[in-house]
Design a protein around this motif. Structure first.
Motif, PDB file in Angstrom:
ATOM      1  N   GLY A   1      27.853  14.606 130.592  1.00 66.21           N
ATOM      2  CA  GLY A   1      27.176  13.505 129.907  1.00 66.21           C
ATOM      3  C   GLY A   1      26.731  13.823 128.495  1.00 66.21           C
ATOM      4  N   LYS A   2      27.223  14.902 127.931  1.00 67.34           N
ATOM      5  CA  LYS A   2      26.860  15.274 126.559  1.00 67.34           C
ATOM      6  C   LYS A   2      27.697  14.507 125.533  1.00 67.34           C
ATOM      7  N   ASP A   3      28.791  13.901 125.998  1.00 65.75           N
ATOM      8  CA  ASP A   3      29.674  13.120 125.141  1.00 65.75           C
ATOM      9  C   ASP A   3      30.209  11.944 125.940  1.00 65.75           C
ATOM     10  N   THR A   4      30.819  10.996 125.271  1.00 70.01           N
ATOM     11  CA  THR A   4      31.387   9.833 125.946  1.00 70.01           C
ATOM     12  C   THR A   4      32.899   9.861 125.818  1.00 70.01           C
ATOM     13  N   PRO A   5      33.620   9.272 126.784  1.00 73.15           N
ATOM     14  CA  PRO A   5      35.076   9.246 126.704  1.00 73.15           C
ATOM     15  C   PRO A   5      35.568   8.580 125.433  1.00 73.15           C
ATOM     16  N   PHE A   6      36.474   9.249 124.743  1.00 74.94           N
ATOM     17  CA  PHE A   6      37.073   8.770 123.495  1.00 74.94           C
ATOM     18  C   PHE A   6      36.031   8.550 122.396  1.00 74.94           C
ATOM     19  N   GLY A   7      34.811   9.028 122.600  1.00 72.22           N
ATOM     20  CA  GLY A   7      33.754   8.836 121.623  1.00 72.22           C
ATOM     21  C   GLY A   7      33.266   7.407 121.501  1.00 72.22           C
ATOM     22  N   LEU A   8      33.610   6.589 122.489  1.00 76.47           N
ATOM     23  CA  LEU A   8      33.215   5.176 122.474  1.00 76.47           C
ATOM     24  C   LEU A   8      31.983   4.971 123.335  1.00 76.47           C
ATOM     25  N   GLU A   9      31.096   4.173 122.872  1.00 71.46           N
ATOM     26  CA  GLU A   9      29.894   3.858 123.626  1.00 71.46           C
ATOM     27  C   GLU A   9      30.229   2.902 124.762  1.00 71.46           C
TER      28      GLU A   9
ATOM     29  N   GLN B   1      20.018  23.354 128.015  1.00 75.38           N
ATOM     30  CA  GLN B   1      20.628  23.146 129.313  1.00 75.38           C
ATOM     31  C   GLN B   1      21.362  24.390 129.782  1.00 75.38           C
ATOM     32  N   GLY B   2      22.157  24.231 130.836  1.00 77.97           N
ATOM     33  CA  GLY B   2      22.777  25.347 131.526  1.00 77.97           C
ATOM     34  C   GLY B   2      23.965  25.963 130.827  1.00 77.97           C
ATOM     35  N   ILE B   3      24.680  26.744 131.613  1.00 80.25           N
ATOM     36  CA  ILE B   3      25.793  27.543 131.096  1.00 80.25           C
ATOM     37  C   ILE B   3      26.932  26.672 130.571  1.00 80.25           C
ATOM     38  N   GLN B   4      27.125  25.504 131.168  1.00 76.98           N
ATOM     39  CA  GLN B   4      28.195  24.614 130.703  1.00 76.98           C
ATOM     40  C   GLN B   4      27.918  24.157 129.271  1.00 76.98           C
ATOM     41  N   HIS B   5      26.649  23.895 128.965  1.00 76.66           N
ATOM     42  CA  HIS B   5      26.300  23.504 127.600  1.00 76.66           C
ATOM     43  C   HIS B   5      26.498  24.675 126.636  1.00 76.66           C
TER      44      HIS B   5
END
Length: 183
Positions: free
Chosen positions: A173-181, A12-16
């Protein structure tokens, strides 16, 4: 060095790439912290040997161990953040629906970044004063204090970078808030 799966480099892009680079720096910082802890343990063992077996006094060992342990703590901050190892209370995020959880996550990260930014500023200012004024410890060893104080701005700055990378990872969208699904 291996990074957690959610931070592995993608196409992916520069942010990744930013997220990956910061994750790599945080991992490197964690390894450096581990080396400092091992060095502190070795120095402590040497100090015990010198005092107990050789019946000699020690000059630099106690101070070195203290500075190494404090530096290891500060340099380990970004790695612990990367692994989500800091103590947290996740009862509220678990009970919230996904869209509210995301808002709470961004709010807590903005507050965390703000606090750490202040810490970076004052840590750098403190380090710079020690460097500019050539402060030394008032012990027999007399180490230049800018050397151990360098862990303050570096550790907090790397933590700041990791928090920004965590923020970015949730944004893209590479991770979820607090690591919770999502529910």
């Amino acid at each position: 060095m291996t990074l957690p799966n959610q931070y592995s480099e993608g196409n992916q892009g520069i942010q990744h790439k930013f997220i990956y680079a910061v994750s790599w720096l945080s991992t490197l910082s964690g390894w450096l912290a581990a080396v400092m802890i091992v060095a502190a343990v070795v120095i402590t063992c040497q100090m015990i040997f010198v005092r107990s077996i050789l019946n000699l006094s020690t000059i630099w060992q106690t101070e070195a161990v203290v500075y190494l342990m404090i530096s290891a703590t500060l340099m380990g901050l970004p790695y612990v953040q990367l692994l989500r190892g800091h103590v947290n209370v996740d009862l509220i995020p678990i009970l919230l629906p996904a869209f509210l959880r995301k808002y709470l996550y961004f709010l807590t990260l903005v507050l965390s970044v703000s606090i750490v930014l202040v810490m970076v500023f004052y840590a750098f200012e403190h380090w710079y004063l020690a460097y500019e004024r050539n402060w030394r410890s008032d012990t027999v060893w007399g180490i230049k204090l800018w050397i151990p104080y360098l862990a303050l701005p570096v550790g907090f700055f790397l933590l700041l970078l990791q928090l920004v990378a965590d923020f970015s990872a949730v944004l893209v969208g590479k991770d979820t808030p607090f690591g919770l699904e999502d529910k």
